[in-house]
Motif scaffolding. Structure first.
Motif, PDB file in Angstrom:
ATOM      1  N   ASP A  44       0.801  -1.228   0.000  1.00 47.52           N
ATOM      2  CA  ASP A  44       0.000   0.000   0.000  1.00 47.52           C
ATOM      3  C   ASP A  44       0.835   1.281   0.000  1.00 47.52           C
ATOM      4  N   TYR A  45       2.139   1.184  -0.010  1.00 47.33           N
ATOM      5  CA  TYR A  45       2.995   2.376  -0.058  1.00 47.33           C
ATOM      6  C   TYR A  45       4.067   2.199  -1.122  1.00 47.33           C
ATOM      7  N   GLY A  46       4.488   3.296  -1.700  1.00 45.87           N
ATOM      8  CA  GLY A  46       5.569   3.264  -2.687  1.00 45.87           C
ATOM      9  C   GLY A  46       5.154   2.645  -4.002  1.00 45.87           C
ATOM     10  N   LYS A  47       3.984   3.054  -4.518  1.00 44.90           N
ATOM     11  CA  LYS A  47       3.530   2.495  -5.802  1.00 44.90           C
ATOM     12  C   LYS A  47       4.621   2.643  -6.854  1.00 44.90           C
ATOM     13  N   SER A  48       4.884   1.562  -7.557  1.00 41.65           N
ATOM     14  CA  SER A  48       5.930   1.585  -8.575  1.00 41.65           C
ATOM     15  C   SER A  48       5.523   0.722  -9.755  1.00 41.65           C
ATOM     16  N   HIS A  49       6.167   0.966 -10.869  1.00 38.07           N
ATOM     17  CA  HIS A  49       5.968   0.153 -12.070  1.00 38.07           C
ATOM     18  C   HIS A  49       7.342  -0.342 -12.497  1.00 38.07           C
ATOM     19  N   PHE A  50       7.585  -1.605 -12.281  1.00 35.16           N
ATOM     20  CA  PHE A  50       8.893  -2.188 -12.569  1.00 35.16           C
ATOM     21  C   PHE A  50       9.086  -2.347 -14.080  1.00 35.16           C
ATOM     22  N   LEU A  51      10.209  -1.856 -14.579  1.00 34.11           N
ATOM     23  CA  LEU A  51      10.571  -2.003 -15.988  1.00 34.11           C
ATOM     24  C   LEU A  51      11.746  -2.969 -16.076  1.00 34.11           C
ATOM     25  N   PRO A  52      11.520  -4.223 -16.462  1.00 30.85           N
ATOM     26  CA  PRO A  52      12.600  -5.211 -16.474  1.00 30.85           C
ATOM     27  C   PRO A  52      13.746  -4.847 -17.412  1.00 30.85           C
ATOM     28  N   ASN A  53      13.492  -4.050 -18.426  1.00 30.98           N
ATOM     29  CA  ASN A  53      14.551  -3.641 -19.358  1.00 30.98           C
ATOM     30  C   ASN A  53      14.885  -2.162 -19.210  1.00 30.98           C
ATOM     31  N   GLY A  54      14.669  -1.605 -18.025  1.00 28.19           N
ATOM     32  CA  GLY A  54      14.945  -0.193 -17.791  1.00 28.19           C
ATOM     33  C   GLY A  54      16.431   0.123 -17.921  1.00 28.19           C
ATOM     34  N   ALA A  55      16.736   1.405 -18.129  1.00 32.47           N
ATOM     35  CA  ALA A  55      18.126   1.830 -18.303  1.00 32.47           C
ATOM     36  C   ALA A  55      18.945   1.596 -17.034  1.00 32.47           C
ATOM     37  N   PHE A  56      18.333   1.803 -15.872  1.00 30.91           N
ATOM     38  CA  PHE A  56      19.026   1.529 -14.611  1.00 30.91           C
ATOM     39  C   PHE A  56      18.261   0.426 -13.896  1.00 30.91           C
ATOM     40  N   LYS A  57      18.939  -0.646 -13.627  1.00 31.49           N
ATOM     41  CA  LYS A  57      18.326  -1.749 -12.899  1.00 31.49           C
ATOM     42  C   LYS A  57      19.317  -2.205 -11.832  1.00 31.49           C
ATOM     43  N   PRO A  58      18.943  -2.095 -10.557  1.00 27.95           N
ATOM     44  CA  PRO A  58      19.849  -2.550  -9.499  1.00 27.95           C
ATOM     45  C   PRO A  58      20.226  -4.014  -9.699  1.00 27.95           C
ATOM     46  N   GLN A  59      21.457  -4.331  -9.411  1.00 22.50           N
ATOM     47  CA  GLN A  59      21.974  -5.687  -9.606  1.00 22.50           C
ATOM     48  C   GLN A  59      21.847  -6.493  -8.313  1.00 22.50           C
ATOM     49  N   PRO A  60      21.257  -7.686  -8.382  1.00 23.98           N
ATOM     50  CA  PRO A  60      21.046  -8.503  -7.187  1.00 23.98           C
ATOM     51  C   PRO A  60      22.322  -8.821  -6.406  1.00 23.98           C
ATOM     52  N   GLY A  61      23.450  -8.932  -7.048  1.00 24.06           N
ATOM     53  CA  GLY A  61      24.689  -9.287  -6.362  1.00 24.06           C
ATOM     54  C   GLY A  61      25.392  -8.116  -5.687  1.00 24.06           C
ATOM     55  N   HIS A  62      24.892  -6.911  -5.875  1.00 19.42           N
ATOM     56  CA  HIS A  62      25.537  -5.731  -5.289  1.00 19.42           C
ATOM     57  C   HIS A  62      24.902  -5.372  -3.951  1.00 19.42           C
ATOM     58  N   THR A  63      25.658  -4.653  -3.132  1.00 19.51           N
ATOM     59  CA  THR A  63      25.150  -4.147  -1.863  1.00 19.51           C
ATOM     60  C   THR A  63      24.886  -2.661  -2.033  1.00 19.51           C
ATOM     61  N   TYR A  64      23.709  -2.223  -1.634  1.00 15.46           N
ATOM     62  CA  TYR A  64      23.330  -0.817  -1.760  1.00 15.46           C
ATOM     63  C   TYR A  64      23.058  -0.245  -0.380  1.00 15.46           C
ATOM     64  N   LYS A  65      23.549   0.943  -0.134  1.00 19.01           N
ATOM     65  CA  LYS A  65      23.284   1.690   1.095  1.00 19.01           C
ATOM     66  C   LYS A  65      22.713   3.036   0.660  1.00 19.01           C
ATOM     67  N   ILE A  66      21.497   3.331   1.081  1.00 18.30           N
ATOM     68  CA  ILE A  66      20.807   4.533   0.636  1.00 18.30           C
ATOM     69  C   ILE A  66      20.379   5.343   1.852  1.00 18.30           C
ATOM     70  N   VAL A  67      20.600   6.652   1.807  1.00 18.48           N
ATOM     71  CA  VAL A  67      20.150   7.552   2.858  1.00 18.48           C
ATOM     72  C   VAL A  67      19.091   8.474   2.268  1.00 18.48           C
ATOM     73  N   PHE A  68      17.944   8.550   2.919  1.00 19.30           N
ATOM     74  CA  PHE A  68      16.854   9.418   2.497  1.00 19.30           C
ATOM     75  C   PHE A  68      16.728  10.554   3.502  1.00 19.30           C
ATOM     76  N   ALA A  69      16.741  11.786   3.038  1.00 18.19           N
ATOM     77  CA  ALA A  69      16.549  12.953   3.898  1.00 18.19           C
ATOM     78  C   ALA A  69      15.058  13.258   3.960  1.00 18.19           C
ATOM     79  N   LEU A  70      14.479  13.166   5.138  1.00 17.74           N
ATOM     80  CA  LEU A  70      13.071  13.494   5.333  1.00 17.74           C
ATOM     81  C   LEU A  70      13.003  14.923   5.859  1.00 17.74           C
ATOM     82  N   THR A  71      12.816  15.866   4.972  1.00 14.99           N
ATOM     83  CA  THR A  71      12.840  17.275   5.368  1.00 14.99           C
ATOM     84  C   THR A  71      11.462  17.900   5.461  1.00 14.99           C
ATOM     85  N   GLN A  72      10.452  17.228   4.940  1.00 12.87           N
ATOM     86  CA  GLN A  72       9.084  17.732   5.001  1.00 12.87           C
ATOM     87  C   GLN A  72       8.227  16.754   5.775  1.00 12.87           C
ATOM     88  N   GLY A  73       7.375  17.275   6.618  1.00 12.42           N
ATOM     89  CA  GLY A  73       6.472  16.426   7.380  1.00 12.42           C
ATOM     90  C   GLY A  73       5.112  16.337   6.717  1.00 12.42           C
TER      91      GLY A  73
END
Length: 128
Positions: A44-73
């Motif tokens: 119910d959150y983060g609606k997305s449409h996955f594109l299997p042939n998209g230009a950027f596709k995260p790789q399953p074998g990689h490790t990702y660390k992401i920081v999100f700045a929540l500046t608006q309430g």
């Protein structure tokens, strides 16, 4: 002679713009169809449409660390912070790409107007 060469340059650009507009309007009909938007991991959150042939596709074998700045309430105190929908969309897309879900891979940094709800949640957790 100059106006004619300028017109020759404008025609391909205009044709490309018209083609792009037609493509967007044709795709708009499919965006409303059931199943186009998904929330596979954070329901119910983060609606997305996955594109299997998209230009950027995260790789399953990689490790990702992401920081999100929540500046608006949220606009009202009982509402979920809308920035968390962005976090949920990223998680949904990374997992859809085959990246394993590790809850330490995404960090939120609430500040400014994005901070009060996080502080209230921490106080609630301490009280329970």
């Amino acid at each position: 002679m100059e106006p004619q060469s300028t017109m020759h340059k404008i025609k391909p650009v205009l044709a490309a713009a018209m083609l792009a507009a037609a493509s967007v309007s044709a795709q708009a009909g499919t965006m409303d169809s059931p199943g186009f938007w998904t929330t596979p991991t954070i329901h119910d959150y983060g609606k997305s449409h996955f594109l299997p042939n998209g230009a950027f596709k995260p790789q399953p074998g990689h490790t990702y660390k992401i920081v999100f700045a929540l500046t608006q309430g949220p606009k009202t105190p009982g509402e979920v912070n809308p920035a968390l929908d962005v976090v949920a969309r990223a998680v949904n897309l990374y997992v859809a790409s085959g990246v394993p879900l590790h809850w330490d891979s995404a960090l939120t940094n609430p500040s400014g107007r994005g901070g009060p709800n996080a502080e209230a949640a921490a106080r609630h957790k301490e009280a329970t």
